[in-house]
Enzyme design. Structure first.
Site, short mmCIF file in Angstrom:
data_model
loop_
_atom_site.label_atom_id
_atom_site.label_comp_id
_atom_site.label_asym_id
_atom_site.label_seq_id
_atom_site.Cartn_x
_atom_site.Cartn_y
_atom_site.Cartn_z
N HIS A 130 49.96 14.08 52.82
CA HIS A 130 49.66 15.28 53.82
C HIS A 130 49.10 16.35 53.07
O HIS A 130 47.89 16.81 53.82
CB HIS A 130 51.10 15.66 54.34
N GLU A 131 49.55 16.80 52.02
CA GLU A 131 48.95 17.94 51.32
C GLU A 131 47.50 17.49 50.96
O GLU A 131 46.44 18.48 50.97
CB GLU A 131 49.72 18.37 50.21
N HIS A 134 45.20 18.19 53.87
CA HIS A 134 44.59 19.35 54.08
C HIS A 134 43.28 19.61 52.94
O HIS A 134 42.35 20.28 53.57
CB HIS A 134 45.76 20.30 53.61
N GLU A 202 48.16 20.69 61.56
CA GLU A 202 49.37 20.10 60.72
C GLU A 202 49.34 18.53 61.41
O GLU A 202 49.48 17.58 60.76
CB GLU A 202 50.70 20.80 61.03
#
Length: 320
Positions: A130-131, A134, A202
């Site tokens: 997930h990071e 980003h 998100e």
């Protein structure tokens, strides 16, 4: 497109900074605020990531002192086609993580010691994917600069009472009422900007992160554990730096703060449901973290990043 959004964000934050300066000191205050904002924009572009990492006393780790954690990030970065980011750990019992950096070539991911203690290797892979999403989406520059400027604007709004409350100060066109407006409006506006940039991103990072790690259920399970942990375990550094809350995978602030009146993150249950829908839609799922990683469970401790607060050792976890 992200470059345009970042430019618009900087322009808005600069205008807000100038508005507060005008309420405090009239035209002179507005011009001083403009100079300060311009300097902060330049400084934030080059140094905001270091400021955020420093605020959480994050320490860089590598394959020697955090071999399995480092390998998971490395293999996920390879899956995503990204340069290897710098990898950090910060000492906090609250499970959480964030990414920062002005571009993929100068990016970093950070996880708490609590994250490695509470989550399985597969769940950690989901979080770090997930990071990395980003980073790949180039959200990190906008998120990091927003954290820096939002904190400065909130601080300026608080200082307005002390520096702009002199009724005999004729340079303040709105007097004491203007100062009160600055105290209320500036932090609220900064918080609304954080909400706007974080909520929509998100979901996108969740989807891309699931693709990077290969299994949406890993991230779904991790989100549930992190949300429960964040609700019961405080993050003292985040409470002191609430402007950074939108950078984390789950809001790190306790429910006791007014900051949570307007959440910087979408509802966790909705995010988990979206990931379950993604898994049920027939996405090919993996059974081991990242393509080349198959973490062993021989190690039973969190990577050693030095003594924790008060000279204590970091909490023990199921893997390193």
């Amino acid at each position: 497109m992200n470059l345009v959004r970042t430019a618009m964000l900087l322009a808005f934050m600069t205008a807000l900074f100038m508005f507060v300066g005008f309420l405090i000191g009239g035209r002179a205050g507005m011009m001083i605020a403009f100079v300060i904002a311009a300097g902060m924009n330049f400084f934030s572009y080059w140094n905001s990531d270091r400021m955020v990492l420093s605020a959480y006393r994050a320490q860089q780790v590598d394959e020697r002192n955090a071999p399995e954690f480092f390998r998971i990030v490395r293999d996920l970065a390879r899956n995503a086609g990204l340069p290897m980011p710098k990898v950090y750990l910060y000492d906090s019992p609250q499970p959480n993580a964030f990414a920062t950096g002005r571009n993929p070539e100068n990016a970093a991911v950070a996880a708490s010691t609590g994250l490695l203690s509470a989550l399985s290797a597969e769940e950690v892979a989901g979080v770090m994917a997930h990071e990395l999403a980003h980073i790949q989406n180039r959200d990190t520059l906008t998120m990091t600069i927003t954290a820096t400027l939002a904190g400065a604007i909130s601080m300026l709004g608080n200082f307005a009472f002390f520096f702009g409350g002199n009724r005999e100060n004729n340079s303040n066109p709105l007097g004491f009422v203007g100062v009160i407006v600055a105290m209320i409006v500036a932090p609220l506006a900064a918080m609304l900007v954080q909400m706007a940039i974080s909520r929509t991103r998100e979901y996108s990072a969740d989807r891309r992160g699931a693709e990077i790690c290969g299994n949406p259920l890993w991230l779904a399970s991790a989100l549930g554990k992190i949300a429960r942990g964040a609700a019961h375990v405080p993050n003292e550094d985040a409470e002191r730096n609430p402007a950074t809350a939108h950078m984390f995978i789950i809001n790190p602030l306790s429910g006791e703060r007014m900051d949570n009146l307007f959440s910087t993150h979408p509802n966790t249950e909705n995010r988990i449901a979206a990931l379950h829908d993604m898994a049920q839609s027939g996405m090919n799922v993996s059974t081991s973290p990242a393509r080349a990683a198959n973490p062993s469970r021989k190690s039973r401790s969190v990577p050693d990043t030095g003594l924790g607060r008060g000279g204590s050792q970091p909490p023990k976890g199921p893997w390193s």
